[in-house]
Design an enzyme around this catalytic site. Structure first.
Site, short mmCIF file in Angstrom:
data_model
loop_
_atom_site.label_atom_id
_atom_site.label_comp_id
_atom_site.label_asym_id
_atom_site.label_seq_id
_atom_site.Cartn_x
_atom_site.Cartn_y
_atom_site.Cartn_z
N ALA A 46 -23.97 36.16 -26.34
CA ALA A 46 -24.43 35.48 -27.56
C ALA A 46 -25.06 36.47 -28.53
O ALA A 46 -25.01 36.28 -29.75
CB ALA A 46 -25.43 34.38 -27.21
N TYR A 48 -24.12 39.34 -29.97
CA TYR A 48 -22.77 39.91 -30.05
C TYR A 48 -22.61 41.38 -29.66
O TYR A 48 -21.70 41.73 -28.93
CB TYR A 48 -22.18 39.70 -31.45
CG TYR A 48 -21.91 38.26 -31.83
CD1 TYR A 48 -22.07 37.21 -30.94
CD2 TYR A 48 -21.47 37.96 -33.13
CE1 TYR A 48 -21.81 35.89 -31.30
CE2 TYR A 48 -21.21 36.64 -33.50
CZ TYR A 48 -21.39 35.61 -32.58
OH TYR A 48 -21.13 34.32 -32.95
N GLU A 55 -11.92 47.64 -21.05
CA GLU A 55 -11.74 48.98 -20.51
C GLU A 55 -13.03 49.45 -19.81
O GLU A 55 -12.99 50.09 -18.76
CB GLU A 55 -11.42 49.98 -21.64
CG GLU A 55 -10.11 49.70 -22.35
CD GLU A 55 -10.26 48.77 -23.55
OE1 GLU A 55 -11.08 47.83 -23.50
OE2 GLU A 55 -9.56 49.00 -24.55
N CYS A 85 -13.85 52.81 -26.69
CA CYS A 85 -13.09 52.79 -25.42
C CYS A 85 -12.15 53.98 -25.34
O CYS A 85 -11.85 54.47 -24.24
CB CYS A 85 -12.34 51.48 -25.26
SG CYS A 85 -13.47 50.15 -24.81
N1 THU Z 1 -12.16 44.33 -26.96
C1 THU Z 1 -11.87 44.90 -25.76
O1 THU Z 1 -12.14 44.33 -24.70
N2 THU Z 1 -11.30 46.13 -25.77
C2 THU Z 1 -10.98 46.82 -26.89
O2 THU Z 1 -10.65 48.00 -26.82
C3 THU Z 1 -10.99 46.14 -28.18
C4 THU Z 1 -11.90 44.93 -28.24
C5 THU Z 1 -12.84 43.03 -26.95
C6 THU Z 1 -14.27 43.09 -27.41
C7 THU Z 1 -14.52 41.67 -27.84
O3 THU Z 1 -14.92 40.91 -26.69
C8 THU Z 1 -13.16 41.17 -28.30
O4 THU Z 1 -12.22 42.12 -27.82
C9 THU Z 1 -13.04 41.05 -29.80
O5 THU Z 1 -13.37 42.23 -30.42
#
Ligand code: THU
Length: 125
Positions: A46, A48, A55, A85
């Site tokens: 929550a 954010y 990853e 990531c």
């Molecule tokens: N997200 C990932 O899990 N990996 C990434 O490399 C890009 C973004 C997730 C983070 C968030 O929970 C959602 O995607 C929207 O940004």
């Protein structure tokens, strides 16, 4: 384990994402040198910015289980890895990265994902 099978594992595990805020489910499956596949998903919060990408949960899990950078062959991800990531993928020394981007499947090396990267060699330099 083929690349297609690894990506299918990432697709399947994405169903376990905890992403009630973005509703964007991401899965990651990493093939280790010993043949094992370690999987992870994004886990949101929550508050954010505290959310964690798929990853990072995957590699955190693998490291906790005893794997070390250099033990990883291929990472398959259901989305294009974010900038942070990409730095993680470099740190973990994965050889190849396979990901979905729109309708395409893309394969890149860590060098291609993150050129001119920051690494431990620069610490104290
Ligand atoms: N997200 C990932 O899990 N990996 C990434 O490399 C890009 C973004 C997730 C983070 C968030 O929970 C959602 O995607 C929207 O940004």
């Amino acid at each position: 384990m083929t690349d297609a099978e690894l990506l299918a594992a990432a697709d399947a595990i994405a169903a376990r994402a905890y992403a009630p805020y973005s509703e964007f489910h991401v899965g990651c499956a990493v093939l280790c040198r010993d043949g094992r596949v370690v999987e992870g998903v994004n886990v949101e919060n929550a508050a954010y910015p505290l959310g964690v990408c798929a990853e990072r949960t995957t590699f955190s899990r693998a490291i906790t289980e005893g794997y070390r950078p250099g033990d990883f062959l291929v990472a398959a991800i259901t989305a294009s890895p974010c900038g942070g990531c990409r730095q993680w993928l470099v740190e973990m020394g994965v050889e190849r990265v396979l990901f979905r981007n729109g309708g395409r499947i893309v394969e890149m090396s860590p060098d291609e994902l993150l050129p001119e990267q920051f690494d431990a060699g620069q610490l104290g330099a």
